[in-house]
Write a protein that holds these residues in place. Structure first.
Motif, PDB file in Angstrom:
ATOM      1  N   ASP A 138      -7.063 -10.831  -3.827  1.00 61.43           N
ATOM      2  CA  ASP A 138      -5.712 -10.627  -3.328  1.00 61.43           C
ATOM      3  C   ASP A 138      -4.812 -10.035  -4.410  1.00 61.43           C
ATOM      4  O   ASP A 138      -4.776 -10.525  -5.544  1.00 61.43           O
ATOM      5  N   ASP A 139      -4.107  -8.974  -4.060  1.00 64.12           N
ATOM      6  CA  ASP A 139      -3.116  -8.357  -4.945  1.00 64.12           C
ATOM      7  C   ASP A 139      -3.695  -7.912  -6.281  1.00 64.12           C
ATOM      8  O   ASP A 139      -3.039  -7.986  -7.325  1.00 64.12           O
ATOM      9  N   GLY A 140      -4.963  -7.463  -6.261  1.00 62.96           N
ATOM     10  CA  GLY A 140      -5.589  -6.943  -7.471  1.00 62.96           C
ATOM     11  C   GLY A 140      -5.902  -7.995  -8.512  1.00 62.96           C
ATOM     12  O   GLY A 140      -6.129  -7.664  -9.689  1.00 62.96           O
ATOM     13  N   GLN A 141      -5.953  -9.286  -8.110  1.00 64.82           N
ATOM     14  CA  GLN A 141      -6.211 -10.358  -9.076  1.00 64.82           C
ATOM     15  C   GLN A 141      -7.580 -10.228  -9.726  1.00 64.82           C
ATOM     16  O   GLN A 141      -7.761 -10.599 -10.879  1.00 64.82           O
ATOM     17  N   SER A 142      -8.552  -9.760  -8.946  1.00 63.21           N
ATOM     18  CA  SER A 142      -9.901  -9.626  -9.473  1.00 63.21           C
ATOM     19  C   SER A 142     -10.460  -8.261  -9.096  1.00 63.21           C
ATOM     20  O   SER A 142     -10.242  -7.779  -7.982  1.00 63.21           O
ATOM     21  N   LEU A 143     -11.166  -7.649 -10.044  1.00 60.38           N
ATOM     22  CA  LEU A 143     -11.832  -6.379  -9.774  1.00 60.38           C
ATOM     23  C   LEU A 143     -13.340  -6.569  -9.679  1.00 60.38           C
ATOM     24  O   LEU A 143     -14.092  -5.605  -9.545  1.00 60.38           O
ATOM     25  N   ARG A 144     -13.747  -7.830  -9.735  1.00 61.16           N
ATOM     26  CA  ARG A 144     -15.176  -8.150  -9.691  1.00 61.16           C
ATOM     27  C   ARG A 144     -15.739  -7.857  -8.296  1.00 61.16           C
ATOM     28  O   ARG A 144     -15.146  -8.198  -7.289  1.00 61.16           O
ATOM     29  N   ALA A 145     -16.858  -7.210  -8.256  1.00 54.89           N
ATOM     30  CA  ALA A 145     -17.594  -6.950  -7.013  1.00 54.89           C
ATOM     31  C   ALA A 145     -16.766  -6.176  -5.985  1.00 54.89           C
ATOM     32  O   ALA A 145     -16.876  -6.410  -4.785  1.00 54.89           O
ATOM     33  N   LEU A 146     -15.953  -5.243  -6.467  1.00 57.11           N
ATOM     34  CA  LEU A 146     -15.209  -4.416  -5.515  1.00 57.11           C
ATOM     35  C   LEU A 146     -16.146  -3.581  -4.640  1.00 57.11           C
ATOM     36  O   LEU A 146     -15.779  -3.181  -3.537  1.00 57.11           O
ATOM     37  N   GLU A 147     -17.350  -3.346  -5.138  1.00 54.24           N
ATOM     38  CA  GLU A 147     -18.306  -2.563  -4.356  1.00 54.24           C
ATOM     39  C   GLU A 147     -18.704  -3.282  -3.065  1.00 54.24           C
ATOM     40  O   GLU A 147     -19.195  -2.666  -2.109  1.00 54.24           O
ATOM     41  N   LYS A 148     -18.495  -4.606  -3.012  1.00 57.93           N
ATOM     42  CA  LYS A 148     -18.816  -5.365  -1.801  1.00 57.93           C
ATOM     43  C   LYS A 148     -17.744  -5.243  -0.727  1.00 57.93           C
ATOM     44  O   LYS A 148     -17.976  -5.603   0.433  1.00 57.93           O
ATOM     45  N   ALA A 149     -16.579  -4.748  -1.119  1.00 57.76           N
ATOM     46  CA  ALA A 149     -15.481  -4.640  -0.151  1.00 57.76           C
ATOM     47  C   ALA A 149     -15.830  -3.632   0.938  1.00 57.76           C
ATOM     48  O   ALA A 149     -16.359  -2.559   0.669  1.00 57.76           O
ATOM     49  N   GLN A 150     -15.518  -3.978   2.183  1.00 59.23           N
ATOM     50  CA  GLN A 150     -15.658  -3.032   3.279  1.00 59.23           C
ATOM     51  C   GLN A 150     -14.401  -2.180   3.425  1.00 59.23           C
ATOM     52  O   GLN A 150     -14.457  -1.078   3.951  1.00 59.23           O
ATOM     53  N   VAL A 151     -13.280  -2.732   2.981  1.00 62.28           N
ATOM     54  CA  VAL A 151     -12.023  -1.992   2.985  1.00 62.28           C
ATOM     55  C   VAL A 151     -11.145  -2.528   1.863  1.00 62.28           C
ATOM     56  O   VAL A 151     -11.194  -3.724   1.548  1.00 62.28           O
ATOM     57  N   ILE A 152     -10.370  -1.646   1.252  1.00 61.72           N
ATOM     58  CA  ILE A 152      -9.417  -2.037   0.218  1.00 61.72           C
ATOM     59  C   ILE A 152      -8.038  -1.553   0.665  1.00 61.72           C
ATOM     60  O   ILE A 152      -7.802  -0.349   0.771  1.00 61.72           O
ATOM     61  N   LEU A 153      -7.153  -2.501   0.953  1.00 60.49           N
ATOM     62  CA  LEU A 153      -5.799  -2.129   1.362  1.00 60.49           C
ATOM     63  C   LEU A 153      -4.961  -1.839   0.123  1.00 60.49           C
ATOM     64  O   LEU A 153      -4.955  -2.618  -0.829  1.00 60.49           O
ATOM     65  N   VAL A 154      -4.256  -0.713   0.152  1.00 59.05           N
ATOM     66  CA  VAL A 154      -3.457  -0.263  -0.977  1.00 59.05           C
ATOM     67  C   VAL A 154      -2.022  -0.073  -0.499  1.00 59.05           C
ATOM     68  O   VAL A 154      -1.797   0.556   0.549  1.00 59.05           O
ATOM     69  N   ALA A 155      -1.059  -0.635  -1.252  1.00 55.62           N
ATOM     70  CA  ALA A 155       0.336  -0.494  -0.817  1.00 55.62           C
ATOM     71  C   ALA A 155       1.283  -1.043  -1.870  1.00 55.62           C
ATOM     72  O   ALA A 155       0.894  -1.856  -2.716  1.00 55.62           O
ATOM     73  N   PRO A 156       2.548  -0.619  -1.818  1.00 51.86           N
ATOM     74  CA  PRO A 156       3.561  -1.271  -2.646  1.00 51.86           C
ATOM     75  C   PRO A 156       3.718  -2.738  -2.244  1.00 51.86           C
ATOM     76  O   PRO A 156       3.285  -3.148  -1.157  1.00 51.86           O
ATOM     77  N   SER A 157       4.351  -3.490  -3.097  1.00 51.01           N
ATOM     78  CA  SER A 157       4.548  -4.913  -2.864  1.00 51.01           C
ATOM     79  C   SER A 157       5.291  -5.178  -1.561  1.00 51.01           C
ATOM     80  O   SER A 157       6.246  -4.480  -1.222  1.00 51.01           O
ATOM     81  N   ARG A 158       4.826  -6.193  -0.812  1.00 51.46           N
ATOM     82  CA  ARG A 158       5.460  -6.715   0.396  1.00 51.46           C
ATOM     83  C   ARG A 158       5.358  -5.781   1.601  1.00 51.46           C
ATOM     84  O   ARG A 158       6.198  -5.817   2.498  1.00 51.46           O
ATOM     85  N   CYS A 159       4.302  -5.005   1.649  1.00 53.81           N
ATOM     86  CA  CYS A 159       4.073  -4.153   2.823  1.00 53.81           C
ATOM     87  C   CYS A 159       3.072  -4.758   3.796  1.00 53.81           C
ATOM     88  O   CYS A 159       2.695  -4.111   4.783  1.00 53.81           O
ATOM     89  N   GLY A 160       2.620  -5.977   3.529  1.00 58.76           N
ATOM     90  CA  GLY A 160       1.726  -6.653   4.474  1.00 58.76           C
ATOM     91  C   GLY A 160       0.262  -6.663   4.086  1.00 58.76           C
ATOM     92  O   GLY A 160      -0.604  -6.926   4.930  1.00 58.76           O
ATOM     93  N   LYS A 161      -0.045  -6.412   2.812  1.00 55.68           N
ATOM     94  CA  LYS A 161      -1.444  -6.357   2.389  1.00 55.68           C
ATOM     95  C   LYS A 161      -2.148  -7.705   2.567  1.00 55.68           C
ATOM     96  O   LYS A 161      -3.244  -7.781   3.119  1.00 55.68           O
ATOM     97  N   THR A 162      -1.529  -8.777   2.056  1.00 52.54           N
ATOM     98  CA  THR A 162      -2.198 -10.079   2.049  1.00 52.54           C
ATOM     99  C   THR A 162      -2.453 -10.620   3.453  1.00 52.54           C
ATOM    100  O   THR A 162      -3.597 -10.996   3.767  1.00 52.54           O
ATOM    101  N   PRO A 163      -1.464 -10.695   4.335  1.00 50.85           N
ATOM    102  CA  PRO A 163      -1.760 -11.231   5.663  1.00 50.85           C
ATOM    103  C   PRO A 163      -2.783 -10.401   6.424  1.00 50.85           C
ATOM    104  O   PRO A 163      -3.587 -10.949   7.189  1.00 50.85           O
ATOM    105  N   THR A 164      -2.787  -9.100   6.180  1.00 52.55           N
ATOM    106  CA  THR A 164      -3.744  -8.250   6.899  1.00 52.55           C
ATOM    107  C   THR A 164      -5.160  -8.473   6.404  1.00 52.55           C
ATOM    108  O   THR A 164      -6.105  -8.566   7.204  1.00 52.55           O
ATOM    109  N   THR A 165      -5.347  -8.562   5.084  1.00 51.34           N
ATOM    110  CA  THR A 165      -6.696  -8.818   4.569  1.00 51.34           C
ATOM    111  C   THR A 165      -7.184 -10.202   5.011  1.00 51.34           C
ATOM    112  O   THR A 165      -8.356 -10.368   5.363  1.00 51.34           O
ATOM    113  N   MET A 166      -6.299 -11.191   5.014  1.00 49.26           N
ATOM    114  CA  MET A 166      -6.703 -12.532   5.434  1.00 49.26           C
ATOM    115  C   MET A 166      -7.070 -12.547   6.915  1.00 49.26           C
ATOM    116  O   MET A 166      -8.030 -13.213   7.329  1.00 49.26           O
ATOM    117  N   TYR A 167      -6.326 -11.826   7.721  1.00 49.68           N
ATOM    118  CA  TYR A 167      -6.638 -11.762   9.152  1.00 49.68           C
ATOM    119  C   TYR A 167      -7.989 -11.067   9.379  1.00 49.68           C
ATOM    120  O   TYR A 167      -8.811 -11.535  10.174  1.00 49.68           O
TER     121      TYR A 167
END
Length: 272
Positions: A138-167
């Motif tokens: 969440d929010d770039g806290q870890s870069l470990r195993a990014l290759e496992k990600a199916q999608v990476i949401l990118v955005a300025p702060s408070r655009c809805g990244k966290t709730p969307t990834t959790m959903y």
């Protein structure tokens, strides 16, 4: 508006109630002029409990408008008991079980909790693993195993990244990370270095300056971070970045998390 002006709505289930709430609320959106007082009663697992719920609904029905009752009870006995209530009952399961039994040539199991519980152990474990991944990334806290990600949401702060990834993780079992865009990224006008190997997995979020400023003001009132000017600058810069790198994006200002997730799944062709 007083409670007397609200139409009572009950969501009843012999499991968590999530399906009853989701399907029932979806139907209610077709009546935007309606004002509803919503009550969810999950885990109705015995006929006695069902009878108690019927009593509550009948008492309310006797005082005014008949409650609207959405039920996803699977148990035949509980379904029949709930159907005796004096509310307007919408049986979201029972009305379709017979059709499926006929089509599939086999009786339904009648086991509650299979949609959101442990009925499908492999799918459940996959969702939990996806949630853990989303939390770690969440929010770039870890870069470990990014290759496992199916999608990476990118955005300025408070655009809805966290709730969307959790959903995406909880509802669809998608391994989703999210990464914030900050001023130094806009100064360079290039994709942040950790994301460059995974550009094909990136999906951008934007907003509108006024909405973003309102959200940021709730956290840091009067700060440059929340200013309309700063929000406008970041959103314009982010959208330029998305376009220049061919990253698909959407505006989250007036879109629900559910709609954003559905759009991302479709545009990124993610299987879940």
């Amino acid at each position: 508006m007083t409670n007397d002006d609200l139409r009572p709505v009950y969501f009843l289930s012999d499991s968590t109630g999530i399906t009853a709430e989701t399907l029932g609320s979806t139907l209610l959106t077709q009546f935007p002029a309606g004002n509803f007082d919503r009550v969810t009663i999950p885990f109705i697992t015995t006929v006695e409990q069902a009878q108690a719920v019927v009593g509550t609904i009948d008492e309310l029905a006797a005082t005014g408008l008949r409650p609207i009752v959405f039920s996803t009870a699977v148990s035949t006995d509980i379904r029949k008991t709930l159907a005796t209530c004096k509310g307007v009952i919408v049986d979201l399961i029972g009305s379709h079980v017979g059709q499926l039994e006929e089509a599939l040539g086999t009786p339904a199991s009648g086991e509650p909790g299979r949609a959101h519980g442990l009925g499908n152990a492999a799918r459940y474990q996959s969702r939990m693993a996806a949630v853990e991944y989303a939390m770690e990334h969440d929010d770039g806290q870890s870069l470990r195993a990014l290759e496992k990600a199916q999608v990476i949401l990118v955005a300025p702060s408070r655009c809805g990244k966290t709730p969307t990834t959790m959903y995406l993780a909880l509802q669809h079992g998608i391994f989703a990370a999210n990464f914030p865009l900050v001023d130094e990224d806009f100064d360079k006008e290039g994709l942040p270095k950790p994301l460059r190997p995974f550009i094909s997995k990136c999906f951008g979020l934007s907003s509108n300056p006024l909405r973003l400023s309102q959200i940021r003001t709730e956290r840091r009132r009067g700060s440059p971070y929340a200013s309309l000017r700063q929000c406008g600058f970041e959103l314009r810069s982010a959208e330029r970045l998305y376009v220049s790198h061919g990253i698909p994006y959407l505006n989250s200002a007036t879109v629900s998390v559910e709609e954003m997730a559905a759009t991302i799944l479709q545009q990124m062709k993610l299987k879940h």
